[in-house]
Design an enzyme around this catalytic site. Structure first.
Site, PDB file in Angstrom:
ATOM      1  N   HIS A  98      36.687 -32.687  63.069  1.00 51.41           N
ATOM      2  CA  HIS A  98      37.222 -31.732  64.053  1.00 51.41           C
ATOM      3  C   HIS A  98      38.035 -32.488  65.117  1.00 51.41           C
ATOM      4  CE1 HIS A  98      37.467 -28.629  67.096  1.00 51.41           C
ATOM      5  NE2 HIS A  98      37.130 -27.754  66.163  1.00 51.41           N
ATOM      6  N   GLU A 147      43.591 -26.710  61.454  1.00 55.61           N
ATOM      7  CA  GLU A 147      43.472 -26.336  62.868  1.00 55.61           C
ATOM      8  C   GLU A 147      44.457 -27.159  63.694  1.00 55.61           C
ATOM      9  OE1 GLU A 147      39.228 -24.541  63.656  1.00 55.61           O
ATOM     10  OE2 GLU A 147      39.342 -26.619  64.244  1.00 55.61           O
TER      11      GLU A 147
HETATM   12  P1  PGA Z   1      38.847 -21.507  68.776  1.00 56.31           P
HETATM   13  O1  PGA Z   1      38.213 -22.815  68.075  1.00 56.31           O
HETATM   14  O2  PGA Z   1      38.654 -20.366  67.798  1.00 56.31           O
HETATM   15  O3  PGA Z   1      38.059 -21.332  70.026  1.00 56.31           O
HETATM   16  O4  PGA Z   1      40.282 -21.796  68.994  1.00 56.31           O
HETATM   17  C1  PGA Z   1      38.386 -23.069  66.716  1.00 56.31           C
HETATM   18  C2  PGA Z   1      37.755 -24.391  66.371  1.00 56.31           C
HETATM   19  O5  PGA Z   1      37.962 -25.376  67.098  1.00 56.31           O
HETATM   20  O6  PGA Z   1      37.025 -24.504  65.372  1.00 56.31           O
END
Ligand code: PGA
Length: 220
Positions: A98, A147
């Protein structure tokens, strides 16, 4: 239709009391949503994993658990670390790579590789986050969550058109891997992504913390 994954990433949130409240709501309302072709996964803090496991079992909920991290080391003298074997007692999945861990804990590809090795040895399914279409997807990964860092927690999600472009590249290079989108997904904007052909689901942070919001994300 292939199953789509809905992964709630609770990050560093929720006391045990708040976990109880979430599951109370979930058990009373989950039958209102159509869960066909949907896989629900919650990724709580380590300290809430056992409680979540107990509540899922108690209420027979169709929910899986993920850990938000896993140690790069096996069991042993690694103070403060939680290893894959310990996670496996409660969860079936782990998140690795992440952006927040890369940024704040300075994790790099070597750490990620070691975490995936440890997770795979315990037959935990790995969800690897990637930042863009150039990011390396490690061997043994079953789910990839795209992401873009500036979309995370910003209220500024990536456009469905761009997500689609990234998915096309990632799916060509990683055949058979489920590809998820994450970054400011909300009950209001989730519909915009559903027609993306290669969409394997979502990794959801902020909008997954509230149980009614989490169920709204599944209501389509
Ligand atoms: P968010 O986070 O939906 O608050 O943007 C997503 C994540 O970091 O997994």
């Amino acid at each position: 239709m292939e199953k789509r994954f809905f992964i709630a990433n609770w990050k560093s949130h929720k006391t045990s009391q708040e976990v109880h409240a979430f599951f109370e709501y979930l058990k009373d309302n989950i039958t209102k949503v159509d869960l066909k072709d949907k896989v629900l996964i919650i990724a709580p803090s380590y300290t809430d994993l056992m409680l979540c496991r107990n509540l899922i079992d108690k209420y027979s909920l169709p929910v899986h658990l993920a850990a938000q991290n896993v140690s790069s080391f096996p069991e042993g003298a690694y103070t403060g670390e939680i290893n894959a074997k310990q996670i496996k007692e409660f969860a079936d999945y782990v998140i690795v790579g992440h952006s927040e861990r890369r940024k704040y804990m300075h994790e790099g590809e070597g750490d990620i590789e070691n975490k995936i090795r440890e997770a795979s040895e315990e037959e935990l399914h790995v969800i690897q986050c990637i930042q863009d279409e150039q990011s390396m997807v490690h061997k043994g990964v079953e789910l990839v969550a795209y992401e873009p860092p500036n979309a995370i927690g910003s209220g500024n999600p990536d456009s469905p058109e761009h997500v689609n472009q990234v998915f096309e590249v990632v799916s060509k290079e990683n055949v058979g891997v489920h590809i998820l989108y994450g970054g400011s997904v909300t009950p209001e904007n989730i519909q915009n992504y559903l027609s993306i052909e290669k969409l394997g689901g979502f990794l959801i942070g902020g909008a997954s913390l509230d149980a009614s919001s989490f169920l709204s994300l599944l209501s389509w």
